[in-house]
Scaffold this motif. Structure first.
Motif, PDB file in Angstrom:
ATOM      1  N   ALA A   1      19.967  32.122  43.683  1.00 20.14           N
ATOM      2  CA  ALA A   1      19.676  33.080  42.614  1.00 20.14           C
ATOM      3  C   ALA A   1      20.958  33.664  42.045  1.00 20.14           C
ATOM      4  O   ALA A   1      21.080  33.841  40.816  1.00 20.14           O
ATOM      5  CB  ALA A   1      18.780  34.196  43.157  1.00 20.14           C
ATOM      6  N   ALA A   2      21.923  33.963  42.913  1.00 21.07           N
ATOM      7  CA  ALA A   2      23.194  34.514  42.439  1.00 21.07           C
ATOM      8  C   ALA A   2      23.911  33.520  41.534  1.00 21.07           C
ATOM      9  O   ALA A   2      24.435  33.886  40.470  1.00 21.07           O
ATOM     10  CB  ALA A   2      24.077  34.885  43.627  1.00 21.07           C
ATOM     11  N   ALA A   3      23.950  32.250  41.952  1.00 23.89           N
ATOM     12  CA  ALA A   3      24.625  31.233  41.142  1.00 23.89           C
ATOM     13  C   ALA A   3      23.941  31.066  39.787  1.00 23.89           C
ATOM     14  O   ALA A   3      24.601  30.946  38.755  1.00 23.89           O
ATOM     15  CB  ALA A   3      24.645  29.901  41.898  1.00 23.89           C
TER      16      ALA A   3
ATOM     17  N   PRO B   1      30.689  22.297  45.949  1.00 25.48           N
ATOM     18  CA  PRO B   1      31.386  21.744  47.116  1.00 25.48           C
ATOM     19  C   PRO B   1      31.991  22.836  47.998  1.00 25.48           C
ATOM     20  O   PRO B   1      32.372  23.912  47.520  1.00 25.48           O
ATOM     21  CB  PRO B   1      32.486  20.865  46.491  1.00 25.48           C
ATOM     22  CG  PRO B   1      31.998  20.572  45.113  1.00 25.48           C
ATOM     23  CD  PRO B   1      31.207  21.775  44.689  1.00 25.48           C
ATOM     24  N   ALA B   2      32.055  22.545  49.292  1.00 27.83           N
ATOM     25  CA  ALA B   2      32.613  23.509  50.233  1.00 27.83           C
ATOM     26  C   ALA B   2      34.054  23.865  49.883  1.00 27.83           C
ATOM     27  O   ALA B   2      34.498  24.995  50.115  1.00 27.83           O
ATOM     28  CB  ALA B   2      32.536  22.947  51.658  1.00 27.83           C
ATOM     29  N   GLN B   3      34.785  22.905  49.321  1.00 27.61           N
ATOM     30  CA  GLN B   3      36.173  23.175  48.941  1.00 27.61           C
ATOM     31  C   GLN B   3      36.245  24.250  47.856  1.00 27.61           C
ATOM     32  O   GLN B   3      37.149  25.092  47.862  1.00 27.61           O
ATOM     33  CB  GLN B   3      36.844  21.886  48.447  1.00 27.61           C
ATOM     34  CG  GLN B   3      38.317  22.042  48.114  1.00 27.61           C
ATOM     35  CD  GLN B   3      39.127  22.514  49.302  1.00 27.61           C
ATOM     36  OE1 GLN B   3      38.899  22.088  50.433  1.00 27.61           O
ATOM     37  NE2 GLN B   3      40.080  23.407  49.065  1.00 27.61           N
ATOM     38  N   ALA B   4      35.272  24.240  46.929  1.00 27.88           N
ATOM     39  CA  ALA B   4      35.244  25.259  45.881  1.00 27.88           C
ATOM     40  C   ALA B   4      34.936  26.634  46.464  1.00 27.88           C
ATOM     41  O   ALA B   4      35.509  27.645  46.051  1.00 27.88           O
ATOM     42  CB  ALA B   4      34.209  24.888  44.818  1.00 27.88           C
ATOM     43  N   LEU B   5      34.025  26.684  47.453  1.00 30.00           N
ATOM     44  CA  LEU B   5      33.718  27.942  48.116  1.00 30.00           C
ATOM     45  C   LEU B   5      34.949  28.482  48.840  1.00 30.00           C
ATOM     46  O   LEU B   5      35.241  29.691  48.787  1.00 30.00           O
ATOM     47  CB  LEU B   5      32.573  27.744  49.111  1.00 30.00           C
ATOM     48  CG  LEU B   5      31.205  27.378  48.524  1.00 30.00           C
ATOM     49  CD1 LEU B   5      30.236  27.039  49.650  1.00 30.00           C
ATOM     50  CD2 LEU B   5      30.657  28.520  47.682  1.00 30.00           C
TER      51      LEU B   5
ATOM     52  N   ALA C   1      29.820  29.080  40.064  1.00 27.08           N
ATOM     53  CA  ALA C   1      28.803  29.057  41.120  1.00 27.08           C
ATOM     54  C   ALA C   1      29.413  29.317  42.490  1.00 27.08           C
ATOM     55  O   ALA C   1      28.787  29.954  43.350  1.00 27.08           O
ATOM     56  CB  ALA C   1      28.082  27.713  41.109  1.00 27.08           C
ATOM     57  N   ALA C   2      30.631  28.826  42.717  1.00 30.86           N
ATOM     58  CA  ALA C   2      31.286  29.047  44.012  1.00 30.86           C
ATOM     59  C   ALA C   2      31.532  30.533  44.239  1.00 30.86           C
ATOM     60  O   ALA C   2      31.339  31.047  45.348  1.00 30.86           O
ATOM     61  CB  ALA C   2      32.600  28.276  44.073  1.00 30.86           C
TER      62      ALA C   2
ATOM     63  N   GLY D   1      17.254  22.892  53.315  1.00 35.43           N
ATOM     64  CA  GLY D   1      17.194  22.152  52.060  1.00 35.43           C
ATOM     65  C   GLY D   1      17.880  22.873  50.921  1.00 35.43           C
ATOM     66  O   GLY D   1      18.639  22.258  50.151  1.00 35.43           O
ATOM     67  N   VAL D   2      17.643  24.181  50.818  1.00 37.56           N
ATOM     68  CA  VAL D   2      18.270  24.947  49.735  1.00 37.56           C
ATOM     69  C   VAL D   2      19.780  24.992  49.922  1.00 37.56           C
ATOM     70  O   VAL D   2      20.546  24.845  48.961  1.00 37.56           O
ATOM     71  CB  VAL D   2      17.682  26.372  49.676  1.00 37.56           C
ATOM     72  CG1 VAL D   2      18.422  27.200  48.641  1.00 37.56           C
ATOM     73  CG2 VAL D   2      16.198  26.319  49.351  1.00 37.56           C
ATOM     74  N   VAL D   3      20.227  25.190  51.165  1.00 37.31           N
ATOM     75  CA  VAL D   3      21.668  25.208  51.437  1.00 37.31           C
ATOM     76  C   VAL D   3      22.296  23.857  51.105  1.00 37.31           C
ATOM     77  O   VAL D   3      23.391  23.782  50.533  1.00 37.31           O
ATOM     78  CB  VAL D   3      21.939  25.575  52.908  1.00 37.31           C
ATOM     79  CG1 VAL D   3      23.403  25.367  53.255  1.00 37.31           C
ATOM     80  CG2 VAL D   3      21.555  27.023  53.162  1.00 37.31           C
ATOM     81  N   ALA D   4      21.592  22.769  51.443  1.00 35.30           N
ATOM     82  CA  ALA D   4      22.112  21.437  51.135  1.00 35.30           C
ATOM     83  C   ALA D   4      22.259  21.226  49.631  1.00 35.30           C
ATOM     84  O   ALA D   4      23.251  20.644  49.169  1.00 35.30           O
ATOM     85  CB  ALA D   4      21.188  20.369  51.734  1.00 35.30           C
ATOM     86  N   ILE D   5      21.279  21.713  48.869  1.00 34.78           N
ATOM     87  CA  ILE D   5      21.355  21.584  47.408  1.00 34.78           C
ATOM     88  C   ILE D   5      22.544  22.380  46.865  1.00 34.78           C
ATOM     89  O   ILE D   5      23.285  21.913  45.993  1.00 34.78           O
ATOM     90  CB  ILE D   5      20.039  22.051  46.769  1.00 34.78           C
ATOM     91  CG1 ILE D   5      18.899  21.093  47.130  1.00 34.78           C
ATOM     92  CG2 ILE D   5      20.186  22.150  45.252  1.00 34.78           C
ATOM     93  CD1 ILE D   5      17.537  21.563  46.684  1.00 34.78           C
ATOM     94  N   ILE D   6      22.735  23.590  47.407  1.00 28.79           N
ATOM     95  CA  ILE D   6      23.850  24.422  46.947  1.00 28.79           C
ATOM     96  C   ILE D   6      25.185  23.758  47.262  1.00 28.79           C
ATOM     97  O   ILE D   6      26.095  23.712  46.415  1.00 28.79           O
ATOM     98  CB  ILE D   6      23.768  25.822  47.595  1.00 28.79           C
ATOM     99  CG1 ILE D   6      22.546  26.574  47.055  1.00 28.79           C
ATOM    100  CG2 ILE D   6      25.041  26.626  47.319  1.00 28.79           C
ATOM    101  CD1 ILE D   6      22.307  27.901  47.731  1.00 28.79           C
TER     102      ILE D   6
END
Length: 320
Positions: free
Chosen positions: A250-252, A24-28, A262-263, A14-19
Protein backbone atom coordinates in the motif's frame (compact mmCIF):
# COMPACT_ATOMS: atom_id res chain seq x y z
CA UNK A 1 -14.98 -16.86 6.14
CA UNK A 2 -12.19 -17.87 8.49
CA UNK A 3 -8.71 -17.78 6.97
CA UNK A 4 -6.40 -20.48 8.31
CA UNK A 5 -3.01 -19.55 9.81
CA UNK A 6 -1.16 -21.31 7.01
CA UNK A 7 -3.16 -19.41 4.44
CA UNK A 8 -2.17 -16.14 6.13
CA UNK A 9 1.48 -17.21 6.08
CA UNK A 10 1.14 -18.03 2.39
CA UNK A 11 -0.50 -14.66 1.67
CA UNK A 12 2.25 -12.82 3.56
CA UNK A 13 4.97 -14.73 1.73
CA UNK A 14 3.28 -14.19 -1.63
CA UNK A 15 2.87 -10.45 -1.17
CA UNK A 16 6.47 -10.10 0.04
CA UNK A 17 7.68 -12.10 -2.96
CA UNK A 18 5.78 -9.80 -5.33
CA UNK A 19 7.26 -6.73 -3.64
CA UNK A 20 10.79 -8.12 -3.85
CA UNK A 21 10.18 -8.99 -7.49
CA UNK A 22 9.05 -5.44 -8.27
CA UNK A 23 11.49 -3.80 -5.83
CA UNK A 24 14.87 -5.58 -5.79
CA UNK A 25 16.56 -6.08 -2.44
CA UNK A 26 19.51 -4.03 -3.69
CA UNK A 27 17.20 -1.03 -4.17
CA UNK A 28 15.86 -1.43 -0.63
CA UNK A 29 19.41 -1.58 0.72
CA UNK A 30 20.45 1.44 -1.31
CA UNK A 31 17.55 3.50 0.04
CA UNK A 32 18.47 2.41 3.55
CA UNK A 33 22.08 3.46 3.09
CA UNK A 34 20.98 6.92 1.92
CA UNK A 35 18.69 7.42 4.90
CA UNK A 36 19.10 10.61 6.94
CA UNK A 37 19.26 9.07 10.43
CA UNK A 38 18.75 12.46 12.10
CA UNK A 39 15.01 12.10 11.44
CA UNK A 40 14.84 8.88 13.46
CA UNK A 41 15.08 10.76 16.75
CA UNK A 42 11.89 12.83 16.23
CA UNK A 43 10.20 9.68 14.90
CA UNK A 44 11.10 7.86 18.12
CA UNK A 45 9.97 10.83 20.24
CA UNK A 46 6.54 11.04 18.58
CA UNK A 47 6.03 7.27 18.71
CA UNK A 48 6.77 7.29 22.45
CA UNK A 49 4.41 10.24 22.87
CA UNK A 50 1.70 8.24 21.09
CA UNK A 51 2.31 5.31 23.45
CA UNK A 52 2.08 7.65 26.45
CA UNK A 53 -1.27 9.01 25.25
CA UNK A 54 -2.62 5.51 24.58
CA UNK A 55 -1.52 4.37 28.03
CA UNK A 56 -3.19 7.40 29.64
CA UNK A 57 -6.36 6.85 27.59
CA UNK A 58 -6.60 3.17 28.52
CA UNK A 59 -6.00 3.87 32.22
CA UNK A 60 -8.57 6.68 32.31
CA UNK A 61 -11.08 4.54 30.39
CA UNK A 62 -10.86 1.75 32.96
CA UNK A 63 -11.02 4.26 35.81
CA UNK A 64 -14.11 5.88 34.28
CA UNK A 65 -15.75 2.45 34.15
CA UNK A 66 -14.94 1.83 37.81
CA UNK A 67 -12.32 -0.86 37.25
CA UNK A 68 -10.26 -1.69 40.33
CA UNK A 69 -7.30 -3.08 38.36
CA UNK A 70 -3.97 -1.66 39.45
CA UNK A 71 -2.02 0.79 37.28
CA UNK A 72 0.62 -1.89 36.76
CA UNK A 73 -1.90 -4.43 35.50
CA UNK A 74 -3.63 -1.85 33.30
CA UNK A 75 -0.34 -0.82 31.68
CA UNK A 76 0.75 -4.42 31.30
CA UNK A 77 -2.54 -5.31 29.64
CA UNK A 78 -2.14 -2.54 27.06
CA UNK A 79 1.42 -3.46 26.14
CA UNK A 80 0.64 -7.17 26.35
CA UNK A 81 -2.05 -6.56 23.75
CA UNK A 82 0.53 -4.83 21.59
CA UNK A 83 2.78 -7.91 21.90
CA UNK A 84 -0.02 -10.21 20.76
CA UNK A 85 -0.94 -7.78 17.99
CA UNK A 86 2.50 -8.08 16.39
CA UNK A 87 2.03 -11.79 15.66
CA UNK A 88 -1.66 -11.84 14.72
CA UNK A 89 -3.43 -10.79 11.52
CA UNK A 90 -4.85 -7.27 11.54
CA UNK A 91 -3.46 -6.74 15.06
CA UNK A 92 -6.43 -8.75 16.30
CA UNK A 93 -4.32 -9.93 19.23
CA UNK A 94 -4.76 -6.51 20.82
CA UNK A 95 -8.24 -7.65 21.78
CA UNK A 96 -6.56 -10.04 24.23
CA UNK A 97 -5.77 -7.35 26.80
CA UNK A 98 -8.08 -9.03 29.30
CA UNK A 99 -5.65 -11.95 29.52
CA UNK A 100 -3.13 -9.71 31.27
CA UNK A 101 -5.61 -8.60 33.94
CA UNK A 102 -6.29 -10.66 37.10
CA UNK A 103 -9.36 -12.83 36.55
CA UNK A 104 -11.33 -11.08 39.30
CA UNK A 105 -10.99 -7.76 37.45
CA UNK A 106 -11.78 -8.95 33.91
CA UNK A 107 -15.55 -8.36 33.78
CA UNK A 108 -15.50 -4.96 31.98
CA UNK A 109 -12.19 -5.40 30.15
CA UNK A 110 -13.45 -7.10 26.99
CA UNK A 111 -16.11 -4.45 26.30
CA UNK A 112 -13.77 -1.58 27.15
CA UNK A 113 -11.07 -3.12 24.96
CA UNK A 114 -13.47 -3.20 22.00
CA UNK A 115 -14.48 0.40 22.73
CA UNK A 116 -10.87 1.56 22.90
CA UNK A 117 -9.88 -0.16 19.65
CA UNK A 118 -13.03 1.14 17.94
CA UNK A 119 -12.08 4.70 18.87
CA UNK A 120 -8.54 4.19 17.57
CA UNK A 121 -9.95 2.91 14.28
CA UNK A 122 -12.39 5.82 14.14
CA UNK A 123 -9.52 8.28 14.53
CA UNK A 124 -7.70 6.71 11.57
CA UNK A 125 -10.88 6.93 9.48
CA UNK A 126 -11.19 10.59 10.53
CA UNK A 127 -7.72 11.25 9.14
CA UNK A 128 -8.63 9.34 5.98
CA UNK A 129 -11.61 11.65 5.41
CA UNK A 130 -9.41 14.68 6.11
CA UNK A 131 -6.83 13.41 3.62
CA UNK A 132 -9.47 13.27 0.88
CA UNK A 133 -10.51 16.85 1.55
CA UNK A 134 -6.94 18.17 1.78
CA UNK A 135 -5.83 16.40 -1.38
CA UNK A 136 -8.64 18.01 -3.41
CA UNK A 137 -10.59 14.78 -3.95
CA UNK A 138 -13.74 16.82 -3.42
CA UNK A 139 -16.50 14.36 -4.41
CA UNK A 140 -15.01 11.55 -2.35
CA UNK A 141 -14.05 13.94 0.45
CA UNK A 142 -17.52 15.50 0.72
CA UNK A 143 -19.16 12.08 0.65
CA UNK A 144 -16.72 10.81 3.29
CA UNK A 145 -17.34 13.84 5.49
CA UNK A 146 -21.10 13.34 5.21
CA UNK A 147 -20.79 9.68 6.21
CA UNK A 148 -18.43 10.65 9.06
CA UNK A 149 -20.94 13.17 10.41
CA UNK A 150 -23.81 10.70 10.02
CA UNK A 151 -21.99 8.00 11.99
CA UNK A 152 -20.78 10.34 14.75
CA UNK A 153 -23.85 9.63 16.94
CA UNK A 154 -23.10 5.92 16.57
CA UNK A 155 -19.54 6.47 17.76
CA UNK A 156 -20.74 8.49 20.75
CA UNK A 157 -23.28 5.76 21.51
CA UNK A 158 -20.81 2.87 21.40
CA UNK A 159 -21.15 2.03 25.13
CA UNK A 160 -24.90 1.55 24.70
CA UNK A 161 -24.35 -0.55 21.57
CA UNK A 162 -21.79 -2.75 23.31
CA UNK A 163 -24.13 -3.17 26.27
CA UNK A 164 -26.77 -4.58 23.93
CA UNK A 165 -24.39 -7.36 22.83
CA UNK A 166 -25.39 -9.25 25.97
CA UNK A 167 -28.80 -9.88 24.39
CA UNK A 168 -27.63 -10.82 20.89
CA UNK A 169 -28.46 -14.46 20.26
CA UNK A 170 -25.60 -15.27 17.88
CA UNK A 171 -22.98 -14.58 20.54
CA UNK A 172 -22.01 -17.51 22.75
CA UNK A 173 -23.39 -17.54 26.28
CA UNK A 174 -19.93 -16.86 27.74
CA UNK A 175 -19.61 -13.64 25.73
CA UNK A 176 -23.18 -12.53 26.42
CA UNK A 177 -22.46 -12.94 30.11
CA UNK A 178 -19.31 -10.85 29.77
CA UNK A 179 -21.20 -8.02 28.07
CA UNK A 180 -24.07 -8.20 30.56
CA UNK A 181 -21.59 -7.98 33.42
CA UNK A 182 -20.02 -4.89 31.82
CA UNK A 183 -23.27 -2.95 31.35
CA UNK A 184 -23.02 -1.02 34.59
CA UNK A 185 -19.41 -0.10 33.75
CA UNK A 186 -20.15 0.96 30.19
CA UNK A 187 -23.15 3.04 31.20
CA UNK A 188 -21.02 5.65 32.96
CA UNK A 189 -18.43 6.10 30.18
CA UNK A 190 -18.54 9.40 28.27
CA UNK A 191 -17.06 8.67 24.82
CA UNK A 192 -16.18 12.20 23.66
CA UNK A 193 -13.03 12.72 25.80
CA UNK A 194 -11.63 9.33 24.81
CA UNK A 195 -12.37 9.97 21.14
CA UNK A 196 -10.39 13.20 21.47
CA UNK A 197 -7.45 11.33 23.03
CA UNK A 198 -7.63 8.79 20.19
CA UNK A 199 -7.26 11.65 17.71
CA UNK A 200 -4.27 12.96 19.67
CA UNK A 201 -2.49 9.59 19.63
CA UNK A 202 -3.16 9.16 15.90
CA UNK A 203 -1.80 12.68 15.32
CA UNK A 204 1.47 11.60 16.91
CA UNK A 205 1.46 8.53 14.64
CA UNK A 206 1.10 10.81 11.60
CA UNK A 207 4.09 12.84 12.82
CA UNK A 208 6.06 9.61 13.25
CA UNK A 209 5.27 8.64 9.67
CA UNK A 210 6.22 12.09 8.42
CA UNK A 211 9.59 11.95 10.22
CA UNK A 212 10.32 8.50 8.77
CA UNK A 213 9.32 9.69 5.33
CA UNK A 214 11.67 12.67 5.62
CA UNK A 215 14.46 10.34 6.67
CA UNK A 216 14.29 8.73 3.24
CA UNK A 217 12.87 11.46 0.99
CA UNK A 218 12.29 15.26 1.04
CA UNK A 219 8.52 14.78 1.18
CA UNK A 220 6.06 17.35 2.49
CA UNK A 221 3.70 16.95 5.44
CA UNK A 222 0.57 16.94 3.22
CA UNK A 223 2.04 13.87 1.48
CA UNK A 224 2.33 12.08 4.80
CA UNK A 225 -1.17 13.15 5.81
CA UNK A 226 -2.67 12.02 2.50
CA UNK A 227 -1.17 8.53 2.61
CA UNK A 228 -0.76 7.52 6.27
CA UNK A 229 -4.37 6.55 7.14
CA UNK A 230 -4.74 4.40 4.03
CA UNK A 231 -1.48 2.57 4.73
CA UNK A 232 -2.65 1.87 8.29
CA UNK A 233 -6.04 0.62 7.10
CA UNK A 234 -4.38 -1.64 4.53
CA UNK A 235 -2.13 -3.14 7.19
CA UNK A 236 -5.19 -3.82 9.35
CA UNK A 237 -6.77 -6.16 6.81
CA UNK A 238 -6.58 -9.58 8.55
CA UNK A 239 -5.10 -11.48 5.62
CA UNK A 240 -1.41 -11.51 6.50
CA UNK A 241 0.64 -11.75 9.65
CA UNK A 242 1.18 -8.36 11.24
CA UNK A 243 0.10 -6.69 7.99
CA UNK A 244 3.35 -7.86 6.39
CA UNK A 245 3.32 -7.16 2.67
CA UNK A 246 -0.02 -5.37 2.66
CA UNK A 247 1.44 -2.36 4.47
CA UNK A 248 4.51 -2.17 2.22
CA UNK A 249 2.49 -2.72 -0.94
CA UNK A 250 0.00 0.00 0.00
CA UNK A 251 2.84 2.40 0.81
CA UNK A 252 4.53 1.76 -2.54
CA UNK A 253 1.25 2.20 -4.43
CA UNK A 254 0.14 5.38 -2.63
CA UNK A 255 3.50 7.13 -2.45
CA UNK A 256 4.13 6.50 -6.14
CA UNK A 257 1.57 9.27 -6.81
CA UNK A 258 4.04 11.66 -5.16
CA UNK A 259 7.04 10.47 -7.20
CA UNK A 260 8.49 8.56 -4.24
CA UNK A 261 10.35 5.39 -5.32
CA UNK A 262 8.88 2.04 -4.32
CA UNK A 263 12.07 1.07 -2.48
CA UNK A 264 11.82 4.18 -0.31
CA UNK A 265 8.12 3.54 0.34
CA UNK A 266 8.77 -0.06 1.39
CA UNK A 267 11.57 0.97 3.75
CA UNK A 268 9.40 3.68 5.29
CA UNK A 269 6.58 1.18 5.82
CA UNK A 270 8.93 -1.30 7.51
CA UNK A 271 10.25 1.42 9.83
CA UNK A 272 6.68 2.48 10.56
CA UNK A 273 5.90 -1.08 11.66
CA UNK A 274 9.01 -1.10 13.83
CA UNK A 275 8.17 2.18 15.58
CA UNK A 276 4.39 1.80 15.98
CA UNK A 277 3.97 -1.97 16.44
CA UNK A 278 7.22 -3.78 17.08
CA UNK A 279 8.55 -1.34 19.71
CA UNK A 280 5.44 -1.45 21.94
CA UNK A 281 5.15 -5.17 21.29
CA UNK A 282 8.68 -5.74 22.56
CA UNK A 283 7.97 -3.59 25.61
CA UNK A 284 4.87 -5.66 26.27
CA UNK A 285 6.81 -8.92 25.96
CA UNK A 286 9.42 -7.65 28.44
CA UNK A 287 6.70 -6.57 30.90
CA UNK A 288 5.06 -9.97 30.61
CA UNK A 289 8.27 -11.93 31.11
CA UNK A 290 9.41 -9.85 34.09
CA UNK A 291 6.08 -9.78 35.89
CA UNK A 292 5.57 -12.41 38.62
CA UNK A 293 2.68 -14.54 37.35
CA UNK A 294 1.38 -18.00 37.96
CA UNK A 295 2.60 -20.55 35.43
CA UNK A 296 -0.95 -21.42 34.43
CA UNK A 297 -1.74 -17.77 33.67
CA UNK A 298 1.48 -17.43 31.69
CA UNK A 299 0.69 -20.53 29.64
CA UNK A 300 -2.83 -19.27 28.96
CA UNK A 301 -1.55 -15.95 27.61
CA UNK A 302 1.21 -17.53 25.54
CA UNK A 303 -1.30 -19.83 23.89
CA UNK A 304 -3.11 -16.81 22.42
CA UNK A 305 -0.05 -15.89 20.36
CA UNK A 306 -0.69 -18.84 18.05
CA UNK A 307 -1.20 -17.64 14.54
CA UNK A 308 -4.84 -18.60 14.25
CA UNK A 309 -6.30 -15.11 14.63
CA UNK A 310 -9.43 -16.61 16.20
CA UNK A 311 -10.54 -13.91 18.65
CA UNK A 312 -13.34 -15.84 20.36
CA UNK A 313 -10.96 -18.69 21.13
CA UNK A 314 -8.63 -16.23 22.85
CA UNK A 315 -11.44 -15.11 25.15
CA UNK A 316 -12.47 -18.68 25.74
CA UNK A 317 -8.95 -19.56 26.85
CA UNK A 318 -9.05 -16.75 29.38
CA UNK A 319 -11.96 -18.41 31.10
CA UNK A 320 -10.64 -21.96 31.19
Amino acid sequence: MRVSPWMRVAISAGVVAIILWRVPAQALLSALQNMDSRWLLPALATSLASLAVRTFKWQRLLQAAGSRASSRDVTRSLFGGFALGVVTPGRIGEFGRCLFIPESQRAPIISLNILDRALDSWSVVTYAVASLLLSSHWPAGIFGAAVWLATLPIVLGLPRILSSFGDVCWWGENYRAQFRAARQHLGVVQVAPFAAWALVSTSFDVLTFFSLLRAFHPATFPTALATFPWIVMASGIPLSLGGLGLREGAAALLLAHYAIPAAVAADVALFLFAFLSLLPGMLGAVMFLLAPREKSDRASVLSTSRLHGDLPNQFRMSEE
